[in-house]
Design a protein around this motif. Sequence first.
Motif, PDB file in Angstrom:
ATOM      1  N   ILE A  50     -12.829 -18.263 -11.302  1.00  0.00           N
ATOM      2  CA  ILE A  50     -11.760 -18.552 -10.338  1.00  0.00           C
ATOM      3  C   ILE A  50     -10.867 -17.331 -10.170  1.00  0.00           C
ATOM      4  CG2 ILE A  50      -9.696 -19.942  -9.941  1.00  0.00           C
ATOM      5  CD1 ILE A  50     -11.097 -22.294 -11.194  1.00  0.00           C
ATOM      6  N   GLY A  51     -10.537 -16.664 -11.291  1.00  0.00           N
ATOM      7  CA  GLY A  51      -9.724 -15.455 -11.200  1.00  0.00           C
ATOM      8  C   GLY A  51     -10.402 -14.354 -10.403  1.00  0.00           C
ATOM      9  N   GLY A  52     -11.704 -14.183 -10.613  1.00  0.00           N
ATOM     10  CA  GLY A  52     -12.430 -13.190  -9.833  1.00  0.00           C
ATOM     11  C   GLY A  52     -12.443 -13.520  -8.350  1.00  0.00           C
ATOM     12  N   TRP A  53     -12.574 -14.798  -8.028  1.00  0.00           N
ATOM     13  CA  TRP A  53     -12.562 -15.236  -6.631  1.00  0.00           C
ATOM     14  C   TRP A  53     -11.201 -14.985  -5.988  1.00  0.00           C
ATOM     15  CZ3 TRP A  53     -11.427 -20.715  -4.729  1.00  0.00           C
ATOM     16  CH2 TRP A  53     -11.745 -20.846  -3.379  1.00  0.00           C
ATOM     17  N   LEU A  54     -10.113 -15.311  -6.706  1.00  0.00           N
ATOM     18  CA  LEU A  54      -8.769 -15.075  -6.174  1.00  0.00           C
ATOM     19  C   LEU A  54      -8.492 -13.587  -6.019  1.00  0.00           C
ATOM     20  CD1 LEU A  54      -6.753 -17.702  -8.275  1.00  0.00           C
ATOM     21  CD2 LEU A  54      -7.432 -17.883  -5.881  1.00  0.00           C
ATOM     22  N   LEU A  55      -8.964 -12.788  -6.966  1.00  0.00           N
ATOM     23  CA  LEU A  55      -8.764 -11.341  -6.873  1.00  0.00           C
ATOM     24  C   LEU A  55      -9.549 -10.755  -5.706  1.00  0.00           C
ATOM     25  CD1 LEU A  55      -7.264  -9.072  -8.339  1.00  0.00           C
ATOM     26  CD2 LEU A  55      -9.322  -8.709  -9.715  1.00  0.00           C
ATOM     27  N   TRP A  56     -10.758 -11.262  -5.480  1.00  0.00           N
ATOM     28  CA  TRP A  56     -11.559 -10.816  -4.334  1.00  0.00           C
ATOM     29  C   TRP A  56     -10.864 -11.147  -3.024  1.00  0.00           C
ATOM     30  CZ3 TRP A  56     -13.759 -14.083  -0.626  1.00  0.00           C
ATOM     31  CH2 TRP A  56     -14.640 -13.475   0.285  1.00  0.00           C
ATOM     32  N   ALA A  57     -10.312 -12.369  -2.916  1.00  0.00           N
ATOM     33  CA  ALA A  57      -9.612 -12.763  -1.689  1.00  0.00           C
ATOM     34  C   ALA A  57      -8.364 -11.920  -1.469  1.00  0.00           C
ATOM     35  CB  ALA A  57      -9.242 -14.246  -1.758  1.00  0.00           C
ATOM     36  N   SER A  58      -7.653 -11.589  -2.552  1.00  0.00           N
ATOM     37  CA  SER A  58      -6.448 -10.774  -2.420  1.00  0.00           C
ATOM     38  C   SER A  58      -6.787  -9.362  -1.965  1.00  0.00           C
ATOM     39  CB  SER A  58      -5.700 -10.747  -3.754  1.00  0.00           C
ATOM     40  OG  SER A  58      -4.587  -9.889  -3.697  1.00  0.00           O
ATOM     41  N   GLU A  59      -7.888  -8.813  -2.479  1.00  0.00           N
ATOM     42  CA  GLU A  59      -8.247  -7.443  -2.113  1.00  0.00           C
ATOM     43  C   GLU A  59      -8.725  -7.331  -0.666  1.00  0.00           C
ATOM     44  OE1 GLU A  59      -7.811  -4.653  -3.777  1.00  0.00           O
ATOM     45  OE2 GLU A  59      -6.779  -5.840  -5.302  1.00  0.00           O
ATOM     46  N   ARG A  60      -9.123  -8.416  -0.063  1.00  0.00           N
ATOM     47  CA  ARG A  60      -9.565  -8.392   1.335  1.00  0.00           C
ATOM     48  C   ARG A  60      -8.393  -8.461   2.314  1.00  0.00           C
ATOM     49  NH1 ARG A  60     -14.936  -8.887   2.214  1.00  0.00           N
ATOM     50  NH2 ARG A  60     -14.562  -9.554   4.343  1.00  0.00           N
ATOM     51  N   VAL A  61      -7.194  -8.675   1.801  1.00  0.00           N
ATOM     52  CA  VAL A  61      -6.004  -8.675   2.659  1.00  0.00           C
ATOM     53  C   VAL A  61      -5.630  -7.234   2.989  1.00  0.00           C
ATOM     54  CG1 VAL A  61      -3.551  -9.242   2.781  1.00  0.00           C
ATOM     55  CG2 VAL A  61      -5.152 -10.864   1.754  1.00  0.00           C
ATOM     56  N   ASN A  62      -5.442  -6.942   4.264  1.00  0.00           N
ATOM     57  CA  ASN A  62      -5.054  -5.606   4.711  1.00  0.00           C
ATOM     58  C   ASN A  62      -3.535  -5.522   4.783  1.00  0.00           C
ATOM     59  OD1 ASN A  62      -7.791  -4.563   5.286  1.00  0.00           O
ATOM     60  ND2 ASN A  62      -7.797  -6.148   6.864  1.00  0.00           N
ATOM     61  N   GLU A  63      -2.997  -4.441   4.238  1.00  0.00           N
ATOM     62  CA  GLU A  63      -1.538  -4.330   4.159  1.00  0.00           C
ATOM     63  C   GLU A  63      -1.133  -2.870   4.134  1.00  0.00           C
ATOM     64  OE1 GLU A  63       0.763  -6.950   1.404  1.00  0.00           O
ATOM     65  OE2 GLU A  63       1.319  -5.027   0.480  1.00  0.00           O
ATOM     66  N   LEU A  64      -0.041  -2.565   4.816  1.00  0.00           N
ATOM     67  CA  LEU A  64       0.554  -1.229   4.732  1.00  0.00           C
ATOM     68  C   LEU A  64       2.068  -1.374   4.667  1.00  0.00           C
ATOM     69  CD1 LEU A  64       1.781  -0.154   7.792  1.00  0.00           C
ATOM     70  CD2 LEU A  64      -0.642  -0.367   8.280  1.00  0.00           C
ATOM     71  N   ARG A  65       2.671  -0.535   3.847  1.00  0.00           N
ATOM     72  CA  ARG A  65       4.123  -0.562   3.648  1.00  0.00           C
ATOM     73  C   ARG A  65       4.689   0.833   3.846  1.00  0.00           C
ATOM     74  NH1 ARG A  65       7.283   1.087  -0.351  1.00  0.00           N
ATOM     75  NH2 ARG A  65       5.485   1.465  -1.718  1.00  0.00           N
ATOM     76  N   ILE A  66       5.786   0.942   4.605  1.00  0.00           N
ATOM     77  CA  ILE A  66       6.424   2.232   4.881  1.00  0.00           C
ATOM     78  C   ILE A  66       7.914   2.101   4.618  1.00  0.00           C
ATOM     79  CG2 ILE A  66       6.847   4.011   6.616  1.00  0.00           C
ATOM     80  CD1 ILE A  66       4.327   3.067   8.052  1.00  0.00           C
ATOM     81  N   ASP A  67       8.416   2.944   3.739  1.00  0.00           N
ATOM     82  CA  ASP A  67       9.837   2.956   3.368  1.00  0.00           C
ATOM     83  C   ASP A  67      10.607   3.809   4.376  1.00  0.00           C
ATOM     84  OD1 ASP A  67      12.344   3.601   2.159  1.00  0.00           O
ATOM     85  OD2 ASP A  67      11.521   3.108   0.200  1.00  0.00           O
ATOM     86  N   TYR A  68      11.710   3.280   4.887  1.00  0.00           N
ATOM     87  CA  TYR A  68      12.527   4.054   5.831  1.00  0.00           C
ATOM     88  C   TYR A  68      13.994   4.086   5.389  1.00  0.00           C
ATOM     89  CZ  TYR A  68      14.099  -0.407   7.886  1.00  0.00           C
ATOM     90  OH  TYR A  68      14.650  -1.653   8.088  1.00  0.00           O
ATOM     91  N   THR A  69      14.237   3.955   4.085  1.00  0.00           N
ATOM     92  CA  THR A  69      15.611   3.920   3.577  1.00  0.00           C
ATOM     93  C   THR A  69      16.404   5.155   3.974  1.00  0.00           C
ATOM     94  OG1 THR A  69      14.776   2.680   1.654  1.00  0.00           O
ATOM     95  CG2 THR A  69      16.986   3.622   1.493  1.00  0.00           C
ATOM     96  N   ASN A  70      15.807   6.328   3.821  1.00  0.00           N
ATOM     97  CA  ASN A  70      16.521   7.586   4.058  1.00  0.00           C
ATOM     98  C   ASN A  70      16.173   8.214   5.395  1.00  0.00           C
ATOM     99  OD1 ASN A  70      17.759   7.546   1.426  1.00  0.00           O
ATOM    100  ND2 ASN A  70      15.773   8.147   0.569  1.00  0.00           N
ATOM    101  N   CYS A  71      15.723   7.414   6.327  1.00  0.00           N
ATOM    102  CA  CYS A  71      15.353   7.958   7.632  1.00  0.00           C
ATOM    103  C   CYS A  71      16.562   8.546   8.360  1.00  0.00           C
ATOM    104  CB  CYS A  71      14.700   6.867   8.477  1.00  0.00           C
ATOM    105  SG  CYS A  71      14.092   7.423  10.078  1.00  0.00           S
ATOM    106  N   ASP A  72      17.766   7.999   8.108  1.00  0.00           N
ATOM    107  CA  ASP A  72      18.954   8.485   8.804  1.00  0.00           C
ATOM    108  C   ASP A  72      19.385   9.876   8.342  1.00  0.00           C
ATOM    109  OD1 ASP A  72      19.623   7.602   6.320  1.00  0.00           O
ATOM    110  OD2 ASP A  72      21.424   6.512   6.925  1.00  0.00           O
ATOM    111  N   LYS A  73      18.720  10.397   7.313  1.00  0.00           N
ATOM    112  CA  LYS A  73      19.009  11.755   6.861  1.00  0.00           C
ATOM    113  C   LYS A  73      18.079  12.784   7.496  1.00  0.00           C
ATOM    114  CE  LYS A  73      20.794  10.301   2.341  1.00  0.00           C
ATOM    115  NZ  LYS A  73      20.651  10.461   0.873  1.00  0.00           N
ATOM    116  N   LEU A  74      17.124  12.324   8.326  1.00  0.00           N
ATOM    117  CA  LEU A  74      16.158  13.223   8.945  1.00  0.00           C
ATOM    118  C   LEU A  74      16.680  13.739  10.278  1.00  0.00           C
ATOM    119  CD1 LEU A  74      12.876  11.201   8.266  1.00  0.00           C
ATOM    120  CD2 LEU A  74      13.881  13.016   6.861  1.00  0.00           C
ATOM    121  N   GLY A  75      15.946  14.694  10.816  1.00  0.00           N
ATOM    122  CA  GLY A  75      16.299  15.256  12.105  1.00  0.00           C
ATOM    123  C   GLY A  75      15.591  14.553  13.245  1.00  0.00           C
ATOM    124  N   SER A  76      15.616  15.200  14.413  1.00  0.00           N
ATOM    125  CA  SER A  76      15.057  14.595  15.621  1.00  0.00           C
ATOM    126  C   SER A  76      13.572  14.884  15.789  1.00  0.00           C
ATOM    127  CB  SER A  76      15.811  15.097  16.853  1.00  0.00           C
ATOM    128  OG  SER A  76      15.777  16.517  16.918  1.00  0.00           O
TER     129      SER A  76
END
Length: 402
Positions: A50-76
């Motif tokens: 069951i754990g292997g099945w749940l881990l397989w299902a989790s790994e098939r989820v596509n996900e991307l994360r982008i941090d923009y906390t300090n974006c206001d310190k960048l230029g144009s």
Amino acid sequence: MAGTSAAEVKTKRPSNTAFKQQRLRAWQPLLTPKSVLPTFFIIGIIFAPIGGWLLWASERVNELRIDYTNCDKLGSSFEALGSSQFEYHLHGINSNSIPQPQQKYDSGKHTCTISFNLPKDLEPDVFLYYRLTNFYQNHRRYTRSFDVDQLKGKTRSASDLSNGDCSPLDSHSENGGPKKPYYPCGLIANSIFNDTIRQPVLTNPSGNQNTVTYKMSESGIAWSADRKRVNPTDYKPSDVFPPPNWRARFPNGYPDPIPDLGKDEHFLVWMRTAGLPTFRKLYMKNTEDTMTSGYYQIDVVMNYDTRSFGGTKSIVISTTSFIGGRNPVLGIAFIVVGGLCVLLGCIFAVRHFYRPRRLGDHTYLSWNQQVASGLADNPAASASGRNTQPPSGNQGLLRQRP
């Protein structure tokens, strides 16, 4: 009293019933190697797959994360992000081969533009979240900081809210005027996430089009139970103040009529507090269209300050599986429990086969060691079946059992 009959004498003796006299039927299992060892192996055989099945299902989820906390310190102009500021989990794609996301900031519009590459199509459902870290929505005082009746639409005065759960954000007075209640009052409403995240725009579509907007909906993101908790208010705009952090949205106070918070699903999502300091909340979704591969840009109007409490903020684009979003913890936990049970079963089985223990051997009980050693020191008493001293307490009871 002489005139009192025996039937009228009061007593504290409980009635003679099976429940009050503790004679109810009970089952007390005997834990023997023949019952315990198969249990360990059965649990391991069930949990590990069951754990292997749940881990397989989790790994098939596509996900991307982008941090923009300090974006206001960048230029144009666009600047590439460091490896710690983004994370890709795309099934079948090597994350090291994906170009780094880029960001730039328009100080005039307080807008951060996030540019990223999506190397594969994302099938619906596609969800866009905002993610905060180091924000403790599970603090006891914070979770209680709202007024149920006020959210249900009732007109609660400043005196009604005084020293209640909404304190210290219960009421306010301006220029020496009368106190008016905040609507909605409390810490949760005042700290609502107020960055504005625009729709993702595909900048290199196929064909003659310059850009294509991937349309995502901001409706249907809240639970139906949360929508039932908030009703239109009976307040007039002159009766209340917006919370302090809402002044940018309503600089001159509420319009007439006051907006229905029950239709503000971002507010409803925020009011359902998170249990951990790192959490994500749904901002918008698309349940019909595929998010095609290519280069995308997302504009975020930055209003929410996370650096004041040492936190970060990110956007997360994700698909789901039958167990929800990407979360390998559940699968790993099942595998660990299953493997541990099999390991313990093997250890106990080897121990039982090589050095079996006679069941019901009282000499293994620590409080009976003195009696056992006394029998060994007195062979005559042991042969006659009598101890040199009469048994007492539990020892006597135990020795009388067959």
